[in-house]
Design an enzyme around this catalytic site. Sequence first.
Site, PDB file in Angstrom:
ATOM      1  N   PHE A 137       0.969  -0.713  -0.351  1.00  0.00           N
ATOM      2  CA  PHE A 137      -0.406   0.117  -0.058  1.00  0.00           C
ATOM      3  C   PHE A 137       1.094   1.266  -0.027  1.00  0.00           C
ATOM      4  O   PHE A 137       1.649   1.559   1.209  1.00  0.00           O
ATOM      5  CB  PHE A 137      -1.223   0.082   0.914  1.00  0.00           C
ATOM      6  N   ASP A 222       9.328   2.554   1.063  1.00  0.00           N
ATOM      7  CA  ASP A 222       8.185   3.378   1.547  1.00  0.00           C
ATOM      8  C   ASP A 222       7.540   3.394   3.573  1.00  0.00           C
ATOM      9  O   ASP A 222       7.806   1.809   3.628  1.00  0.00           O
ATOM     10  CB  ASP A 222       6.919   2.873   1.493  1.00  0.00           C
ATOM     11  N   LYS A 251       3.050  10.410   8.916  1.00  0.00           N
ATOM     12  CA  LYS A 251       2.304  10.016   9.665  1.00  0.00           C
ATOM     13  C   LYS A 251       3.204  10.392  10.878  1.00  0.00           C
ATOM     14  O   LYS A 251       2.942  11.400  11.432  1.00  0.00           O
ATOM     15  CB  LYS A 251       2.202   8.269   9.749  1.00  0.00           C
TER      16      LYS A 251
END
Length: 392
Positions: A137, A222, A251
């Site tokens: 993702f 990532d 985040k």
Amino acid sequence: MSEQPSLFDRFERAFMPNYGVPPVALARGEGTRVWDVDGKEYLDFIGGIAVSSLGHAHPALVEAVSRQVATIAHTSNLFLHEPEVLLAERLQELLKAPARVFLANSGTEANEAAYKLALKYGRREGRSYFVAAENGFHGRTIGALSLTGKKAIRDQFGPFPVDVRFVPYGDADALKEAVTGDCIAVFLEPTQGEAGVVPPPDGYLAAAREICDATGALLVADEIQSAIGRTGHWFAHQADGFTPDILTLAKGLGGGLPIGACVGFGEAGTLFAKGDHGSTFGGNPVACAAALAVLDNVDLGHVQQVATRLRDGLEAIGHPLLKGVRGRGLWLAAVLTEPVSGRVQDAAAGAGFLVNALQPDAVRLAPPLVVTEAEIDAFVSAFPAILTEAAR
């Protein structure tokens, strides 16, 4: 009378239905605890999806953001400001490698920047396709979604602008076969987050680095969820002993304020020319001040200590619904023997704990990095009864 039903109704009438209606309406937070609009208290074991690194209303974060917003809140990219320079320098220091930084507002924007950076490299070198992992993702904008290996969220929005070839995560042989001299870049998560907090086999990421070195493909890590102390290291790739060509962050970096970063190492840090990419809000002074406060207050030793306590406590639970625990640091999945994670999430909320039904058989745990041993023990003690309630 509860305030929540009317707020839920208002939410449903005002918003697009892509989220459904969330089950809890939160009003405030302090430390690792949050309260809903009816005053019910919860211990937060999801941390805004691994975002709230310092928990809620941390004094250092409040002070840094308040001071900055009262000084200057926005400059655009037409002007520079010291907080963004300090943040980029701090990231360089923590990465311990030659690198250049681009600041954005979110994880998907960081991955869009990485995607464009890699595209520029690929077109210069005459390369034609990307490789990414099944169930990976990387975001929901079209570029990032192109690299996302989750058919349920990807397929309905194709066709996509580039050729992306997906291989099983953790299979070094499949990766080696897929990556040739025509491959632009390989996009991988050091641990797959949305797939269920799935770590790679030992040696997989080092093998990915060797494969990319041999073929000239870029390796993009990532670390939207895994960085900024979440796994007990500043960056998860450091524990795996490799350096990517491009790193993406978001985040937990902002501790609750929106910020993302795309970091290019070596030559990858200088691929963009003036005008190639930009962001009006990216790297704004307030978000940078928040990120600096986070980096000043994350205690890796504490994270490692409480993470071990959480894992050991969960692994000691003998319950027919709990199959096991996987993940790294304070980023774990409680793996279930039945696909009832939604019921576990509901039972946990009823008991005063917020967790996330990540996959049908996996519950994500990502508490703030300031969670205490006593709070870990409280959750571990309550979890068997939560599982029993969910199994009914």
